[in-house]
Design a protein around this motif. Structure first.
Motif, PDB file in Angstrom:
ATOM      1  N   LEU A   1      13.343   2.923 -11.233  1.00 11.27           N
ATOM      2  CA  LEU A   1      11.950   3.148 -11.629  1.00 11.27           C
ATOM      3  C   LEU A   1      11.453   4.573 -11.368  1.00 11.27           C
ATOM      4  O   LEU A   1      10.783   5.166 -12.221  1.00 11.27           O
ATOM      5  N   PRO A   2      11.717   5.184 -10.203  1.00 11.91           N
ATOM      6  CA  PRO A   2      11.200   6.546  -9.973  1.00 11.91           C
ATOM      7  C   PRO A   2      11.763   7.583 -10.933  1.00 11.91           C
ATOM      8  O   PRO A   2      11.187   8.670 -11.091  1.00 11.91           O
ATOM      9  N   SER A   3      12.908   7.289 -11.576  1.00 14.46           N
ATOM     10  CA  SER A   3      13.501   8.245 -12.513  1.00 14.46           C
ATOM     11  C   SER A   3      12.816   8.208 -13.877  1.00 14.46           C
ATOM     12  O   SER A   3      12.990   9.133 -14.678  1.00 14.46           O
ATOM     13  N   ASP A   4      12.068   7.158 -14.123  1.00  8.31           N
ATOM     14  CA  ASP A   4      11.325   7.053 -15.382  1.00  8.31           C
ATOM     15  C   ASP A   4      10.146   8.016 -15.327  1.00  8.31           C
ATOM     16  O   ASP A   4       9.309   7.931 -14.427  1.00  8.31           O
TER      17      ASP A   4
ATOM     18  N   PHE B   1       7.183   5.473  -2.750  1.00 12.36           N
ATOM     19  CA  PHE B   1       7.508   4.731  -3.980  1.00 12.36           C
ATOM     20  C   PHE B   1       9.019   4.667  -4.174  1.00 12.36           C
ATOM     21  O   PHE B   1       9.564   3.617  -4.546  1.00 12.36           O
ATOM     22  N   VAL B   2       9.712   5.767  -3.908  1.00  4.49           N
ATOM     23  CA  VAL B   2      11.169   5.766  -4.016  1.00  4.49           C
ATOM     24  C   VAL B   2      11.774   4.773  -3.032  1.00  4.49           C
ATOM     25  O   VAL B   2      12.661   3.971  -3.368  1.00  4.49           O
ATOM     26  N   ALA B   3      11.285   4.809  -1.791  1.00  2.00           N
ATOM     27  CA  ALA B   3      11.789   3.882  -0.768  1.00  2.00           C
ATOM     28  C   ALA B   3      11.516   2.439  -1.151  1.00  2.00           C
ATOM     29  O   ALA B   3      12.371   1.556  -0.970  1.00  2.00           O
ATOM     30  N   LEU B   4      10.319   2.193  -1.676  1.00  2.00           N
ATOM     31  CA  LEU B   4       9.963   0.841  -2.103  1.00  2.00           C
ATOM     32  C   LEU B   4      10.921   0.342  -3.181  1.00  2.00           C
ATOM     33  O   LEU B   4      11.453  -0.785  -3.092  1.00  2.00           O
TER      34      LEU B   4
ATOM     35  N   VAL C   1      11.822  -0.240   5.314  1.00  2.08           N
ATOM     36  CA  VAL C   1      11.882   1.157   4.857  1.00  2.08           C
ATOM     37  C   VAL C   1      10.566   1.887   5.103  1.00  2.08           C
ATOM     38  O   VAL C   1      10.307   2.950   4.549  1.00  2.08           O
ATOM     39  N   LYS C   2       9.724   1.277   5.931  1.00  4.64           N
ATOM     40  CA  LYS C   2       8.493   1.919   6.414  1.00  4.64           C
ATOM     41  C   LYS C   2       7.452   2.180   5.322  1.00  4.64           C
ATOM     42  O   LYS C   2       6.672   3.133   5.402  1.00  4.64           O
ATOM     43  N   VAL C   3       7.442   1.333   4.312  1.00  2.00           N
ATOM     44  CA  VAL C   3       6.359   1.355   3.330  1.00  2.00           C
ATOM     45  C   VAL C   3       5.323   0.326   3.780  1.00  2.00           C
ATOM     46  O   VAL C   3       5.681  -0.812   4.106  1.00  2.00           O
TER      47      VAL C   3
ATOM     48  N   ALA D   1       0.863  -1.189   0.000  1.00  2.00           N
ATOM     49  CA  ALA D   1       0.000   0.000   0.000  1.00  2.00           C
ATOM     50  C   ALA D   1       0.896   1.234   0.000  1.00  2.00           C
ATOM     51  O   ALA D   1       1.153   1.841   1.037  1.00  2.00           O
ATOM     52  N   CYS D   2       1.375   1.570  -1.185  1.00  2.00           N
ATOM     53  CA  CYS D   2       2.337   2.659  -1.344  1.00  2.00           C
ATOM     54  C   CYS D   2       1.568   3.960  -1.542  1.00  2.00           C
ATOM     55  O   CYS D   2       1.038   4.222  -2.622  1.00  2.00           O
TER      56      CYS D   2
END
Length: 412
Positions: free
Chosen positions: A277-280, A265-268, A319-321, A258-259
């Protein structure tokens, strides 16, 4: 001393929505008198198996369904189809702060037990009617059932796998949520009316409808429609407005992610070894991921097949996600967090000293909820209540019993 200590509630309801409301009020300290039909009682008394087990392991006559919604109440068996029974209920209503009923709209008028009639003899009475469709509108006199309401109210249209996926189709929720939510909203309405009464000196009619509650509880989904004029569809275990927020399959079992925001999302992605992935630009922001849902979900789904659910959950949790496994009810009730919060309670029953049930989730620091007694047996408190509240003597109680107007439970 419960928060509602000193308030008396007359509960004429059956099955789930009304009894759920009554149980909450009873847990909070109100005295709740449950009016039931002699010999039959609440319909859910017979809604089994399963039934509560006796001390010797055999089945009792008390259905588990009934036990789940009638804790802390007093049972008075009265035949309200008789004039004497109606008079008893009217007399009790003059001694009560609240009345809960879930008869079809208009049904209680012929008995003189409707809001108009009872408010004339007790202007301070808070009278809560719970029906499928409310007391106004073209369907007011129709019966309403949770399953029908989940369908009519739009919930089933957004519950279940999306079209084109195996097993697709509308689904009801596994608990009668329209009933439960109506019980909760009714509790709020009753407490608001009691607070209002402190300044006005008058009670009022709470007209609660399952369909109203179900429509109100659509939340963001209904607002999505009002913003776009497009009805949201089913997304299975995915979230319509957030990605990734769904069930994924590891190489051994399913688990949930449950992001809720872009930083998560970056932490995940860092935690699972996909930091690129977050850089896309297709995936950087949540709005991008929603627009490109299929692409990002496919990348993640393929990746998660390479390891076990426990390993993924451990890495993501670090990472607390928000992440977790999917428990069945047995495992859910034995979760350490559930046990630490005292959500499983022991509430000895005369037929089962080891009786357990799920307790109230309400935690109050100065007026804590008390779990005093399991759901009563039919007519268990008839004589006690009629003596204490109405001053009836033994001769009158015996007369009414002989006439079939009331019934007192006799052990054995």
């Amino acid at each position: 001393m419960g928060a509602l200590k000193g308030y008396r509630v007359l509960d004429l309801s059956r099955v789930l929505a009304g009894p759920w409301c009554g149980q909450i009020l009873a847990d909070l300290g109100a005295e709740v008198i449950k009016i039931e039909r002699p010999s039959v009682g609440d319909d859910t008394r017979a809604w089994g198996p399963p039934f509560m087990k006796k001390e010797d392991g055999s089945d009792s006559s008390e259905a588990s369904y009934y036990q789940s919604t009638n804790r802390n109440k007093l049972s008075v068996a009265v035949n309200i189809a008789t004039e004497e029974g109606q008079e008893i209920v009217r007399a009790l209503a003059t001694e009560c702060d609240v009345l809960i009923e879930n008869y079809k709209a208009g049904s209680l008028e012929k008995y003189g037990l409707d809001y108009k009639s009872l408010s004339e003899i007790n202007p301070q009475l808070v009278y809560c009617s719970i029906t499928g469709f409310g007391h106004t509108g073209p369907r007011a006199e129709e019966p309403g059932y949770d399953f029908i309401i989940q369908g009519m109210g739009g919930l089933m249209s957004i519950t279940g796998e999306k079209d084109g996926v195996p097993g697709a189709g509308p689904q009801k929720v596994g608990v009668a949520v329209a009933d439960v939510m109506t019980g909760l909203y009714s509790t709020i309405a009753i407490q608001a009316a009691l607070i209002s009464r402190q300044s006005t000196g008058r009670g009022q009619h709470c007209d609660m409808a399952l369909l109203d509650v179900q429509v109100a509880a659509l939340g963001n989904q209904s607002q999505n429609y009002l913003s776009t004029s497009e009805s949201p569809g089913r997304q299975g275990n995915a979230h319509v407005n957030i990605v990734p927020y769904q069930v994924f399959t590891a190489n051994d079992m399913d688990f949930i992610i449950a992001c809720g925001n872009d930083s998560q999302f970056v932490a995940l992605c860092n935690a699972i070894g996909k930091p690129e992935l977050p850089s896309d630009p297709k995936f950087t922001k949540n709005a991008d991921r929603v627009r490109n849902r299929e692409a990002i979900v496919q990348i993640l789904a393929n990746h998660f097949l390479t390891d076990t659910a426990d390993n993924w959950v451990s890495r993501i949790h670090a990472v607390k996600v928000p992440v977790g496994v999917i428990n069945d009810i047995g495992r859910a009730l034995n979760e350490p967090q559930v046990l630490a919060r005292n959500m499983l309670i022991n509430l000895p029953h005369k037929q089962n000293p080891g009786f357990q049930m799920v307790g109230s989730p309400i935690k109050l620091s100065h007026t804590p909820v008390q779990h005093l007694s399991p759901a009563p047996r039919l007519g268990e408190h008839t004589n006690r209540v009629l003596k204490a509240a109405l001053g009836m003597n033994e001769a009158r109680l015996a007369e009414l019993t002989a006439q079939g107007v009331i019934e007192q439970f006799v052990d054995g």
